[in-house]
Enzyme design. Structure first.
Site, PDB file in Angstrom:
ATOM      1  N   ASP A 206      -1.749   2.511   6.141  1.00 56.96           N
ATOM      2  CA  ASP A 206      -2.769   2.397   5.096  1.00 56.96           C
ATOM      3  C   ASP A 206      -3.675   1.212   5.434  1.00 56.96           C
ATOM      4  O   ASP A 206      -3.215   0.077   5.539  1.00 56.96           O
ATOM      5  CB  ASP A 206      -2.100   2.181   3.741  1.00 56.96           C
ATOM      6  CG  ASP A 206      -3.084   2.236   2.591  1.00 56.96           C
ATOM      7  OD1 ASP A 206      -4.303   2.271   2.836  1.00 56.96           O
ATOM      8  OD2 ASP A 206      -2.629   2.231   1.431  1.00 56.96           O
ATOM      9  N   HIS A 208      -6.586   0.450   3.599  1.00 56.41           N
ATOM     10  CA  HIS A 208      -7.268  -0.036   2.393  1.00 56.41           C
ATOM     11  C   HIS A 208      -8.777  -0.188   2.580  1.00 56.41           C
ATOM     12  O   HIS A 208      -9.403  -1.075   1.996  1.00 56.41           O
ATOM     13  CB  HIS A 208      -6.662  -1.361   1.925  1.00 56.41           C
ATOM     14  CG  HIS A 208      -5.305  -1.220   1.314  1.00 56.41           C
ATOM     15  ND1 HIS A 208      -5.110  -0.928  -0.013  1.00 56.41           N
ATOM     16  CD2 HIS A 208      -4.059  -1.322   1.857  1.00 56.41           C
ATOM     17  CE1 HIS A 208      -3.812  -0.850  -0.270  1.00 56.41           C
ATOM     18  NE2 HIS A 208      -3.159  -1.083   0.844  1.00 56.41           N
ATOM     19  N   GLU A 232      -4.571   6.160   6.746  1.00 59.22           N
ATOM     20  CA  GLU A 232      -5.146   6.245   5.403  1.00 59.22           C
ATOM     21  C   GLU A 232      -6.288   5.259   5.203  1.00 59.22           C
ATOM     22  O   GLU A 232      -6.174   4.090   5.569  1.00 59.22           O
ATOM     23  CB  GLU A 232      -4.036   5.967   4.387  1.00 59.22           C
ATOM     24  CG  GLU A 232      -4.473   5.951   2.940  1.00 59.22           C
ATOM     25  CD  GLU A 232      -3.298   5.724   2.006  1.00 59.22           C
ATOM     26  OE1 GLU A 232      -3.531   5.243   0.873  1.00 59.22           O
ATOM     27  OE2 GLU A 232      -2.143   6.007   2.390  1.00 59.22           O
ATOM     28  N   GLU A 258      -7.414   8.205  -2.893  1.00 62.86           N
ATOM     29  CA  GLU A 258      -6.722   7.586  -4.021  1.00 62.86           C
ATOM     30  C   GLU A 258      -7.675   7.022  -5.061  1.00 62.86           C
ATOM     31  O   GLU A 258      -7.303   6.871  -6.218  1.00 62.86           O
ATOM     32  CB  GLU A 258      -5.791   6.476  -3.530  1.00 62.86           C
ATOM     33  CG  GLU A 258      -6.495   5.237  -2.994  1.00 62.86           C
ATOM     34  CD  GLU A 258      -5.524   4.190  -2.481  1.00 62.86           C
ATOM     35  OE1 GLU A 258      -5.404   3.138  -3.129  1.00 62.86           O
ATOM     36  OE2 GLU A 258      -4.897   4.423  -1.440  1.00 62.86           O
ATOM     37  N   HIS A 308      -1.225  10.018  -3.614  1.00 62.74           N
ATOM     38  CA  HIS A 308      -1.083   8.568  -3.770  1.00 62.74           C
ATOM     39  C   HIS A 308      -0.269   8.335  -5.030  1.00 62.74           C
ATOM     40  O   HIS A 308      -0.534   8.912  -6.072  1.00 62.74           O
ATOM     41  CB  HIS A 308      -2.467   7.936  -3.913  1.00 62.74           C
ATOM     42  CG  HIS A 308      -2.461   6.451  -4.095  1.00 62.74           C
ATOM     43  ND1 HIS A 308      -2.587   5.844  -5.329  1.00 62.74           N
ATOM     44  CD2 HIS A 308      -2.345   5.446  -3.200  1.00 62.74           C
ATOM     45  CE1 HIS A 308      -2.563   4.536  -5.181  1.00 62.74           C
ATOM     46  NE2 HIS A 308      -2.408   4.254  -3.898  1.00 62.74           N
TER      47      HIS A 308
END
Length: 391
Positions: A206, A208, A232, A258, A308
């Site tokens: 991930d 972000h 991700e 998400e 998510h």
């Protein structure tokens, strides 16, 4: 049957505040739900209070109508709005299923599968060796899929601050200069993890939204030998065209979604084939109603769903009831770490149980879990959890 009231409580949940909601009716049936928005808890709570005022006096069986009314009457959208809607939407699904004595998945079309695969987390630690040990620990506990945050950008993080300073500060933007060694360093983490757990464990990363397109492509190239299940949010979530470029140039599947607010937030990403895997959050995008719509459209594009879901027992139950019904479901996130599980048992009776990385779909009425309201009241809101400090 009419709605007579909406109640809510805020409880600290280890590194964030959870909001618990109860929709009550004149015949005694209640529906319960759980949402969270780190750093904006009081804002969401105020929104739930206002939306709840609309719901009082209404027929709780008209779930689709209530979703549309709450969404469109607000005029301005966004994720903060859809989190508030999600709380009431999930509670209405729970309430309706309980009134009929059936599980929520029955109302959603019934089981497509008998078990829902889930993954857990391992920290991006201070070294590849300690990271590999954390991943192996999760595998030893029965999980076959593990995700981490971007090494070098995260180490040990709470919603308040980095407990261990990262190499790259939390507020570094995607356009700033990065160390030239960072991509090789990230690769070393996944090389160590792959060597520790073998070729068949699913590893995921991930980001972000921390990278620009060029650096995201460099990261994907570096990690290609380690056969990640997905990468991700490599780029910021506002630009589907950026994500589409990374997806086009990466051999590793790209996932995102998400932060989508409702079905319309997903549309440009699906239309542009900007990703291989969608990640709506049932508690962010507007509840079960919105998440099901997103998943259905994704199916028409040949895109898998990997929900998510880093939150607690009721949100997890809502996510997994929906997952059990979807043909294009792939896997769901879970935060089943020892530090988090104690809150599941504290705040809920009959929380979902995961064994060997699977939730066995149950036929318990509604979502299954019931709130321990006395315990929730004993662990109130903690302001420091809403002060931010990480991206």
């Amino acid at each position: 049957m009419k709605v007579t009231g909406v109640r809510q409580w805020i409880a600290e949940f280890g590194y964030y505040n959870a909001i618990y909601v109860q929709v009550e009716t004149d015949d005694g049936v209640v529906g319960q739900a759980e949402v969270a928005m780190r750093r904006r808890t009081r804002t969401v709570a105020a929104l739930i209070e206002e939306l709840g005022e609309y719901l009082v006096g209404e027929d709780p069986t008209r779930i689709e109508a209530h979703f549309e009314r709450m969404y469109r009457d607000s005029f301005l959208g966004g994720t903060l709005l859809t989190i508030g809607i999600a709380a009431l939407d999930m509670a209405l699904w729970d309430l309706n299923a309980r009134s009929l004595g059936v599980p929520v998945h029955r109302l959603l079309g019934g089981k497509f599968r008998d078990a829902v695969p889930v993954y857990t987390h391992a920290r991006a630690t201070e070294s590849p060796e300690t990271f590999a040990a954390e991943v192996k620990d999760r595998v030893d506990k029965g999980f076959t899929a593990v995700k981490t945050t971007l090494p070098g950008f995260y180490s040990q993080v709470t919603s308040v601050h980095h407990k261990v300073p990262a190499s790259i500060p939390a507020r570094t933007t995607e356009t700033e200069l990065l160390p030239t060694s960072i991509w090789q360093r990230v690769g070393e983490y996944f090389q160590a993890a792959r060597e520790a757990v073998g070729p068949d464990v699913h590893l995921m990363l991930d980001c972000h939204g921390r990278l620009n397109v060029a650096n995201a492509v460099r990261l994907c190239e570096e990690l290609a030998p380690y056969q990640l299940t997905f990468i991700e949010e490599p780029t910021p979530p506002e630009r589907p065209d950026w994500l589409a470029e990374v997806t086009r140039r990466s051999t590793t599947p790209i996932a995102s979604g998400e932060r989508w607010a409702g079905p319309y937030g997903s549309a440009p990403f699906l239309e542009q084939h900007a990703l291989s895997i969608v990640q709506p959050d049932v508690a962010f995008c507007g509840g079960i109603t919105a998440a099901k719509r997103i998943a259905t459209v994704a199916e028409t594009h040949g895109i898998s769903v990997a929900f998510h879901n880093p939150f607690g027992p009721l949100t997890s139950a809502a996510t997994w009831h929906l997952a059990a019904t979807l043909p294009n479901f792939m896997i769901s996130e879970s935060m089943l770490t020892p530090a988090q599980l104690k809150f599941w048992d504290r705040y809920a009776e009959n929380p979902p149980k995961v064994e060997n990385g699977m939730w066995q779909v149950t036929d318990d009425p509604g979502l299954g879990p019931r709130l321990r309201i006395d315990e929730i009241v004993r662990h109130p809101f903690r302001p420091e959890y809403d002060r931010g400090g990480t991206r």
